[in-house]
Design a protein around this motif. Structure first.
Motif, PDB file in Angstrom:
ATOM      1  N   ARG A 325      46.750  42.762  27.558  1.00  0.00           N
ATOM      2  CA  ARG A 325      45.312  43.027  27.663  1.00  0.00           C
ATOM      3  C   ARG A 325      44.623  42.068  28.630  1.00  0.00           C
ATOM      4  O   ARG A 325      43.394  42.015  28.679  1.00  0.00           O
ATOM      5  N   LEU A 326      45.403  41.321  29.400  1.00  0.00           N
ATOM      6  CA  LEU A 326      44.796  40.389  30.351  1.00  0.00           C
ATOM      7  C   LEU A 326      43.996  41.122  31.423  1.00  0.00           C
ATOM      8  O   LEU A 326      42.953  40.647  31.871  1.00  0.00           O
ATOM      9  N   GLN A 327      44.515  42.300  31.851  1.00  0.00           N
ATOM     10  CA  GLN A 327      43.802  43.035  32.888  1.00  0.00           C
ATOM     11  C   GLN A 327      42.403  43.420  32.407  1.00  0.00           C
ATOM     12  O   GLN A 327      41.417  43.292  33.148  1.00  0.00           O
ATOM     13  N   GLN A 328      42.281  43.871  31.166  1.00  0.00           N
ATOM     14  CA  GLN A 328      40.972  44.214  30.621  1.00  0.00           C
ATOM     15  C   GLN A 328      40.060  42.989  30.557  1.00  0.00           C
ATOM     16  O   GLN A 328      38.867  43.063  30.856  1.00  0.00           O
ATOM     17  N   LEU A 329      40.653  41.841  30.160  1.00  0.00           N
ATOM     18  CA  LEU A 329      39.867  40.604  30.084  1.00  0.00           C
ATOM     19  C   LEU A 329      39.326  40.205  31.455  1.00  0.00           C
ATOM     20  O   LEU A 329      38.148  39.846  31.602  1.00  0.00           O
ATOM     21  N   VAL A 330      40.178  40.274  32.471  1.00  0.00           N
ATOM     22  CA  VAL A 330      39.766  39.898  33.820  1.00  0.00           C
ATOM     23  C   VAL A 330      38.718  40.868  34.358  1.00  0.00           C
ATOM     24  O   VAL A 330      37.734  40.469  34.996  1.00  0.00           O
ATOM     25  N   GLU A 331      38.911  42.161  34.099  1.00  0.00           N
ATOM     26  CA  GLU A 331      37.939  43.150  34.566  1.00  0.00           C
ATOM     27  C   GLU A 331      36.570  42.916  33.932  1.00  0.00           C
ATOM     28  O   GLU A 331      35.528  43.021  34.594  1.00  0.00           O
ATOM     29  N   ALA A 332      36.561  42.567  32.645  1.00  0.00           N
ATOM     30  CA  ALA A 332      35.288  42.270  31.982  1.00  0.00           C
ATOM     31  C   ALA A 332      34.622  41.036  32.578  1.00  0.00           C
ATOM     32  O   ALA A 332      33.403  40.981  32.750  1.00  0.00           O
ATOM     33  N   THR A 333      35.431  40.036  32.932  1.00  0.00           N
ATOM     34  CA  THR A 333      34.883  38.825  33.546  1.00  0.00           C
ATOM     35  C   THR A 333      34.327  39.117  34.935  1.00  0.00           C
ATOM     36  O   THR A 333      33.274  38.602  35.327  1.00  0.00           O
ATOM     37  N   VAL A 334      35.014  39.971  35.688  1.00  0.00           N
ATOM     38  CA  VAL A 334      34.530  40.349  37.020  1.00  0.00           C
ATOM     39  C   VAL A 334      33.221  41.115  36.915  1.00  0.00           C
ATOM     40  O   VAL A 334      32.285  40.902  37.696  1.00  0.00           O
ATOM     41  N   ARG A 335      33.115  41.997  35.930  1.00  0.00           N
ATOM     42  CA  ARG A 335      31.871  42.747  35.756  1.00  0.00           C
ATOM     43  C   ARG A 335      30.703  41.817  35.411  1.00  0.00           C
ATOM     44  O   ARG A 335      29.543  42.134  35.683  1.00  0.00           O
ATOM     45  N   ALA A 336      31.009  40.672  34.820  1.00  0.00           N
ATOM     46  CA  ALA A 336      29.969  39.695  34.499  1.00  0.00           C
ATOM     47  C   ALA A 336      29.538  38.885  35.716  1.00  0.00           C
ATOM     48  O   ALA A 336      28.666  38.022  35.592  1.00  0.00           O
ATOM     49  N   GLY A 337      30.141  39.132  36.881  1.00  0.00           N
ATOM     50  CA  GLY A 337      29.742  38.445  38.099  1.00  0.00           C
ATOM     51  C   GLY A 337      30.632  37.280  38.491  1.00  0.00           C
ATOM     52  O   GLY A 337      30.277  36.544  39.416  1.00  0.00           O
ATOM     53  N   GLN A 338      31.759  37.103  37.837  1.00  0.00           N
ATOM     54  CA  GLN A 338      32.663  36.003  38.150  1.00  0.00           C
ATOM     55  C   GLN A 338      33.835  36.536  38.966  1.00  0.00           C
ATOM     56  O   GLN A 338      34.625  37.341  38.470  1.00  0.00           O
ATOM     57  N   PRO A 339      33.997  36.125  40.230  1.00  0.00           N
ATOM     58  CA  PRO A 339      35.134  36.615  41.031  1.00  0.00           C
ATOM     59  C   PRO A 339      36.452  36.046  40.531  1.00  0.00           C
ATOM     60  O   PRO A 339      36.665  34.835  40.519  1.00  0.00           O
ATOM     61  N   VAL A 340      37.362  36.926  40.092  1.00  0.00           N
ATOM     62  CA  VAL A 340      38.633  36.505  39.499  1.00  0.00           C
ATOM     63  C   VAL A 340      39.759  37.315  40.119  1.00  0.00           C
ATOM     64  O   VAL A 340      39.629  38.535  40.298  1.00  0.00           O
ATOM     65  N   GLU A 341      40.858  36.645  40.443  1.00  0.00           N
ATOM     66  CA  GLU A 341      42.083  37.302  40.901  1.00  0.00           C
ATOM     67  C   GLU A 341      43.166  37.091  39.852  1.00  0.00           C
ATOM     68  O   GLU A 341      43.325  35.987  39.321  1.00  0.00           O
ATOM     69  N   LEU A 342      43.909  38.136  39.541  1.00  0.00           N
ATOM     70  CA  LEU A 342      44.946  38.086  38.507  1.00  0.00           C
ATOM     71  C   LEU A 342      46.301  38.410  39.098  1.00  0.00           C
ATOM     72  O   LEU A 342      46.441  39.386  39.844  1.00  0.00           O
ATOM     73  N   ALA A 343      47.297  37.595  38.759  1.00  0.00           N
ATOM     74  CA  ALA A 343      48.692  37.859  39.119  1.00  0.00           C
ATOM     75  C   ALA A 343      49.503  37.761  37.841  1.00  0.00           C
ATOM     76  O   ALA A 343      49.669  36.672  37.280  1.00  0.00           O
TER      77      ALA A 343
END
Length: 456
Positions: A325-343
């Motif tokens: 579920r990390l992808q969902q977590l990162v997507e939610a953080t990006v929607r909040a305005g925080q630029p995040v890259e996930l590998a």
């Protein structure tokens, strides 16, 4: 209108399968560094905090020259008052050169002791001042001059009162003040003819100086007690935070352990049907294993009720999250305005045991929460890789775009505390710290074999 603010909110998600490596030198979380207080501020605190018994005034000042300042001031008083006293007693009072020199030394030199031992210095100065008043009754030109306390005596005595007020208790200060007045009253019974009586002047000014410096001493003591209580409260708050975080982790791990215990129960109960022809002692052994597993499940439910306390009725019963579920977590953080890259390495979620899977997800979640709280808008990279022995979790963010508060220096934040406890639970290692460019990093190594030794 410029497109720049809009681009800041544009999702910057990069999800790569098959990542296999993390920089070995990278380590730790999300926040800003704290600047140490500057020397002037520290010196101001030292000025506002009176010295404790047995230590010199300004003993807690940050610089050596600041700690020597009281000695320098006392030396200036002595160097000024000593020659002035001798000259005034010789020329104005015509007390004689020998008496003038002896009284000048006795009345001024003990001021050097007032920095560290003001009460003995006061005793010597008061005795010298009384002797000087007695000597001046025989002086040739005492009429029309100050008596029993000369102007030089009053100045030196008030400086001594200031040192006493910053060091001694209220009871001692009252005793010193009354002794000063009593000495003046006794001398007042034998006044020379035509003198200007200065007894009341010294008594009033001495009381004012003692009251002011004593009040400052009281404020310093109160401030010290408040600081001590704040330290105790901070320690208790940290301890409570740690216990709350451990309880929360224990509640989350209940589902993981309960799953394994349920599997053991099912396997033990179904063994006689899956393996026909089993001997009776073996059947009884499997039955005992199943009974013990069911009993353990019951005990775990009771333990969970205790851990949840008042939250038991409304507890969240949704499945525990993991690396999947990390992808969902990162997507939610990006929607909040925080630029995040996930590998995220392919197969990491399947390779990690349940406890490691949950811990890795929570570590990334806490790290991203710290970035949002303490470095909003900073570019952030999340990387999760694994090999045959461990899962590597890395979260690195850049510097904050605006000044922010220090990481978890106040409040009830559980971020770093929770990370440490989860890493400690799995027997791994956690490394956190600031980066040279002002960013922060969090790196966790979680062994895939979670049968680690008890860290306590």
């Amino acid at each position: 209108m410029s497109d720049r603010p809009r681009s800041r909110l544009r999702p910057r998600l990069r999800f790569r399968r098959g990542a296999r490596s993390v920089s070995a030198g990278a380590t730790a979380g999300a926040a800003s560094t704290v600047r140490a207080p500057r020397a002037p501020a520290q010196f101001a605190v030292a000025l506002r905090t009176p010295a404790r018994a047995g230590e010199p005034l300004f003993a807690r000042a940050p610089r050596a020259w600041q700690r020597m300042l009281p000695y320098a001031v006392a030396a200036v008083f002595v160097m000024v008052l000593l020659p002035v006293t001798i000259v005034v007693l010789t020329n104005d009072y015509e007390a004689g050169g020998g008496w003038a020199g002896a009284l000048g030394v006795a009345q001024t030199v003990p001021l050097l002791l007032a920095v560290t031992r003001p009460l003995p210095a006061w005793g010597m100065v008061l005795a010298a001042d009384v002797v000087g008043a007695v000597v001046l009754t025989r002086a040739d030109q005492v009429a029309q001059h100050a008596w029993p306390w000369t102007p030089m005596v009053i100045i030196g005595y008030l400086a001594l009162m200031a040192c006493l007020g910053l060091r001694e208790s209220v009871r001692t200060l009252i005793g010193v003040w009354l002794a000063t007045g009593a000495a003046g009253v006794v001398l007042g019974f034998f006044p020379p003819t035509g003198v200007i009586n200065t007894n009341a002047l010294l008594f009033v000014l001495g009381g004012v100086v003692l009251a002011l410096t004593g009040a400052l001493r009281g404020l310093g003591d109160a401030r010290q007690k408040i600081a001590e209580q704040e330290g105790i409260s901070e320690a208790e708050r940290a301890r409570r935070t740690l216990l709350e975080e451990r309880a929360r982790i224990a509640r989350e791990l209940h589902d993981v352990v309960a799953h394994h215990m349920s599997v053991i129960t099912v396997q033990a109960d179904s063994a006689p049907y899956r393996l026909p022809g089993m001997a009776e002692p073996v059947r009884e052994e499997f039955a005992a294993i199943a009974a013990s597993a069911r009993e353990s499940l019951g005990e775990m439910r009771r333990l969970l009720t205790v851990l949840r306390g008042d939250e038991a009725n409304g507890a969240d019963r949704t499945p525990q999250p993991g690396l999947g579920r990390l992808q969902q977590l990162v997507e939610a953080t990006v929607r909040a305005g925080q630029p995040v890259e996930l590998a995220l390495a392919a197969g990491a979620a399947e390779a990690a045991p349940p406890a490691v899977d949950l811990s890795a997800y929570r570590i990334v979640q806490e790290a991203l929460a710290n970035v949002v709280r303490h470095a909003p808008g900073a570019p952030t990279r999340v990387s999760v890789t694994f090999d045959a022995e461990e899962v590597l979790v890395l979260v690195v963010n850049g510097p904050a775009r605006e000044p922010v508060v220090a990481l978890e220096t106040s409040g009830t934040g559980h971020g770093l505390v929770g990370m440490r406890e989860r890493v400690r639970l799995t027997g791994g290692t956690l490394d956190t710290g600031p980066l040279p460019d002002g960013g922060f990093r969090v790196a966790a190594r979680l062994p895939l074999n979670t049968t680690s030794e008890d860290p306590s």
